[in-house]
Design a protein around this motif. Sequence first.
Motif, PDB file in Angstrom:
ATOM      1  N   GLY A 173      41.510  77.924  64.032  1.00  0.00           N
ATOM      2  CA  GLY A 173      42.948  77.837  64.696  1.00  0.00           C
ATOM      3  C   GLY A 173      44.001  78.478  64.269  1.00  0.00           C
TER       4      GLY A 173
ATOM      5  N   SER B 273      46.673  81.696  63.535  1.00  0.00           N
ATOM      6  CA  SER B 273      46.885  82.923  64.181  1.00  0.00           C
ATOM      7  C   SER B 273      46.721  84.124  63.287  1.00  0.00           C
ATOM      8  CB  SER B 273      48.264  82.878  64.641  1.00  0.00           C
ATOM      9  OG  SER B 273      48.735  84.186  65.188  1.00  0.00           O
TER      10      SER B 273
ATOM     11  N   ASP C  17      40.854  85.616  64.071  1.00  0.00           N
ATOM     12  CA  ASP C  17      41.866  84.825  64.835  1.00  0.00           C
ATOM     13  C   ASP C  17      41.493  83.707  65.541  1.00  0.00           C
ATOM     14  OD1 ASP C  17      44.571  85.150  65.633  1.00  0.00           O
ATOM     15  OD2 ASP C  17      43.943  85.591  68.003  1.00  0.00           O
ATOM     16  N   HIS C  18      42.255  82.704  65.383  1.00  0.00           N
ATOM     17  CA  HIS C  18      41.875  81.422  66.032  1.00  0.00           C
ATOM     18  C   HIS C  18      40.321  81.015  66.124  1.00  0.00           C
ATOM     19  CE1 HIS C  18      45.881  82.346  67.527  1.00  0.00           C
ATOM     20  NE2 HIS C  18      46.113  81.178  67.808  1.00  0.00           N
TER      21      HIS C  18
ATOM     22  N   ASP D 272      36.722  79.023  65.678  1.00  0.00           N
ATOM     23  CA  ASP D 272      36.552  77.533  65.960  1.00  0.00           C
ATOM     24  C   ASP D 272      34.897  77.188  65.263  1.00  0.00           C
ATOM     25  OD1 ASP D 272      35.885  75.030  66.754  1.00  0.00           O
ATOM     26  OD2 ASP D 272      35.721  75.708  69.077  1.00  0.00           O
TER      27      ASP D 272
END
Length: 296
Positions: free
Chosen positions: A78, A80, A88-89, A91
């Motif tokens: 998560g 930035s 990026d981001h 999971d």
Amino acid sequence: MNEIKLGDVLVSRVEEMHGPIMPTGAFFPTIPGAAWERQRDELTPDHLGGEMVHTAMQSWVLRSEGRVILIDTGVGNGKSRPAVEAWDHLDLDYLGNLARAGVRPEDVDVVVNTHLHLDHIGWNTRMVGGEWVPTFPNATYLMPRVDVEYWNPANHPGLVGHVNQNAFEDSVAPVLAAGQVQLWEGHHVIDGNLRLAAAPGHTPGAGVVKLVSGSDRGLFAGDLIHTPLQLRELGHNSCFCEDPAEAVRSRRELLGWAADSNALVLPAHLSGHGALEIERHGDAFAVKGWAPFDRL
């Protein structure tokens, strides 16, 4: 197998992710193409695929003197990361992998960030209730004082657009605010088996963890090397090294200690078997053998 014993210390390898990361010429701008070709057979497929360097994002979990010590915390979920689209981001199931190694976040007593690049501090924190909070609530986070000062945006103009953009704010500052950080400089004794030693160059405050337990030796090498090719090409750095000359000096000195003491070298980013023994080869080094960890 993802566990080995070094003296009295149990060492576990915990993966966040692995695979191709950057083209050879972009990652290592000064290594000539001919050097990659000479070792292509040895590097493929674990460390090289076509013209892409393959690496791993991973942590080392040490159980020593009754405590759980976590070395480096990957990229994190998560976050930035505008300069690195692939990170990026995210999971990913890093905490699940940690649990499969028998470790819950609350079990960790010490977190070691060998340096404060974004791919070594990401899981320092996680998002809870819209805020970044320490992932490991009971841990002391050992961070190099020089890097904390250097990467603080207040002291480091130009971080916008840099690979480390946002990393201090979301992965270091919340841990500082929680009072869980212990700063070290030069050297630091973790316990009777483990100590931190400075390895400046890749970042100003970069360090390594030396293990000395019984007759066994280990070097948790952080980013001293990103590819086995750097054992032969000692004088060449990744594009992310802040002080290239210092990085070469640290690499030569610490790999020399590892070769002369028969220490297992456990870098942060080697895919495949992940850790290796090395030997001197002329004025550089060569792979002596790989650790028995499962291949990534």
